[in-house]
Design an enzyme around this catalytic site. Sequence first.
Site, mmCIF file in Angstrom:
data_model
loop_
_atom_site.group_PDB
_atom_site.id
_atom_site.type_symbol
_atom_site.label_atom_id
_atom_site.label_comp_id
_atom_site.label_asym_id
_atom_site.label_seq_id
_atom_site.Cartn_x
_atom_site.Cartn_y
_atom_site.Cartn_z
ATOM 1 N N TYR A 45 -14.704 -23.685 4.489
ATOM 2 C CA TYR A 45 -14.028 -24.990 4.409
ATOM 3 C C TYR A 45 -14.652 -25.794 3.293
ATOM 4 O O TYR A 45 -15.880 -25.836 3.143
ATOM 5 C CB TYR A 45 -14.176 -25.769 5.722
ATOM 6 C CG TYR A 45 -12.838 -25.970 6.390
ATOM 7 C CD1 TYR A 45 -11.846 -26.700 5.744
ATOM 8 C CD2 TYR A 45 -12.545 -25.417 7.628
ATOM 9 C CE1 TYR A 45 -10.590 -26.866 6.318
ATOM 10 C CE2 TYR A 45 -11.307 -25.575 8.212
ATOM 11 C CZ TYR A 45 -10.332 -26.303 7.545
ATOM 12 O OH TYR A 45 -9.103 -26.451 8.114
ATOM 13 N N GLU A 47 -13.102 -29.149 1.997
ATOM 14 C CA GLU A 47 -12.294 -30.340 1.692
ATOM 15 C C GLU A 47 -13.009 -31.205 0.672
ATOM 16 O O GLU A 47 -14.222 -31.417 0.762
ATOM 17 C CB GLU A 47 -12.040 -31.147 2.963
ATOM 18 C CG GLU A 47 -10.901 -30.575 3.767
ATOM 19 C CD GLU A 47 -10.668 -31.311 5.066
ATOM 20 O OE1 GLU A 47 -11.189 -32.439 5.222
ATOM 21 O OE2 GLU A 47 -9.968 -30.755 5.924
ATOM 22 N N ASP A 198 7.771 -28.863 -14.543
ATOM 23 C CA ASP A 198 7.447 -27.768 -13.625
ATOM 24 C C ASP A 198 7.656 -26.486 -14.432
ATOM 25 O O ASP A 198 8.785 -26.034 -14.619
ATOM 26 C CB ASP A 198 8.382 -27.827 -12.409
ATOM 27 C CG ASP A 198 8.146 -26.667 -11.447
ATOM 28 O OD1 ASP A 198 7.458 -25.689 -11.835
ATOM 29 O OD2 ASP A 198 8.666 -26.728 -10.319
ATOM 30 N N ARG A 233 -0.215 -15.798 -5.314
ATOM 31 C CA ARG A 233 0.692 -16.889 -4.970
ATOM 32 C C ARG A 233 -0.138 -18.170 -4.858
ATOM 33 O O ARG A 233 -1.156 -18.193 -4.172
ATOM 34 C CB ARG A 233 1.393 -16.611 -3.641
ATOM 35 C CG ARG A 233 2.055 -15.264 -3.567
ATOM 36 C CD ARG A 233 2.980 -15.161 -2.396
ATOM 37 N NE ARG A 233 4.207 -15.865 -2.700
ATOM 38 C CZ ARG A 233 5.186 -15.367 -3.459
ATOM 39 N NH1 ARG A 233 5.088 -14.174 -3.977
ATOM 40 N NH2 ARG A 233 6.262 -16.075 -3.699
#
Length: 393
Positions: A45, A47, A198, A233
């Site tokens: 983790y 964050e 994009d 991805r």
Amino acid sequence: MGSYVFELIEQEARRQENNIELIASENFVSAQVQRAIGCCLTNKYAEGYPTDRKTGKKGRYYGGCEIVDKLEQYCCDKWQEVFNTDYHVNVQPHSGSSANLAAYMSVLKPGDTILAMDLSNGGHLTHGSAVNFSGKLFRMTFYDVTPEGFIDYDDIERKAKTEKPQLILAGASAYSRIIDFERIAAIAKANGAYFMVDMAHIAGLIAAGEHPTPFGYADIITTTTHKTLRGPRGGLIFCKPELAKKIDGGVFPGTQGGPLEHAIAGKAVTAEEACEPAFREYCKQVRKNTKAMCDRFIENGFEIVTGGTDNHLFLVDLTRTHPNLSGKDVQDALDKEGITLNKNCVPGEKRSPAETSGVRIGCAAMTTRGWKEADAVACADRIAGIINRMTKA
Ligand code: DSN
């Protein structure tokens, strides 16, 4: 340990090996990328963001982040190198959709106006489709394409004046021609709008100098890493340095929680690969193969939206040549022959998105497999034969 999951993975590996893969948004990652995304970093983790290099301020909410800090910073540095840019980069978006959501939320308020390309004309779901968060959160307005399928830049200019968008968006999922970023940037500037690109589909071509760059023109640039960039991805956001804080806040805590550090490792390996001369050669070959295949379809009597291609994909329009066949009919028939592509709307589409009157064909994946122009031409002949036999049946 035997597991149904691994049995299915094995089946999918065989399918990928045996099929001809023409979905324009797909590609095959290297063994190194696959190794990176399947590693122990998935356990961590993290964050927040890496410790600030200038101030030394810690940016994570968890302990034990000293190694992922180095990894994420390295990943950011490599992506700047890929695009030869000093734009700020955020490597945490889980996908292209997450990147677009975070980008919008960074600089817009719900209800603000976005001017973009409609899904039916080649845009993306997250570019304002009514069924997507973009269409639900924002007031969407769309610029047109010409009857031949080219972006109508005069229409962007007109609508920028009349609709007064806060953000103009360029980029597409099914557009085969060069996009004039410089011109759209000038329109955005003249009308006080942010300019966002994009570049997901064409990012690899841009990195390799095979398509004009949006860097220097756009305020914000989003991309996926798995199409022509040939990575895992995932998503990335680049922005002008003055927007860095807004963009970072838009990703975390704005729209995401913990970053996927294993995916970030995969993105870092992808960036390393994209810096290699071999990647430039690959992208050149993608364009050559796509053009060869597209030209052969034309020689075989098929109609192509815009009459050709400048990038890694083209759209076959069946409306006039094969009026009784839908894109879905063709997709299904080719699936049975081990050729994978997708149905696609064409400009002025009369059928539903579930049926469509066209198919989209891309050569990025098969070029990774080693295709040269002669392979692309032979495949065009094979598909043309299958479609023509369907018409007669
Ligand atoms: N849905 C993807 C495509 O196939 O183009 C874009 O994200």
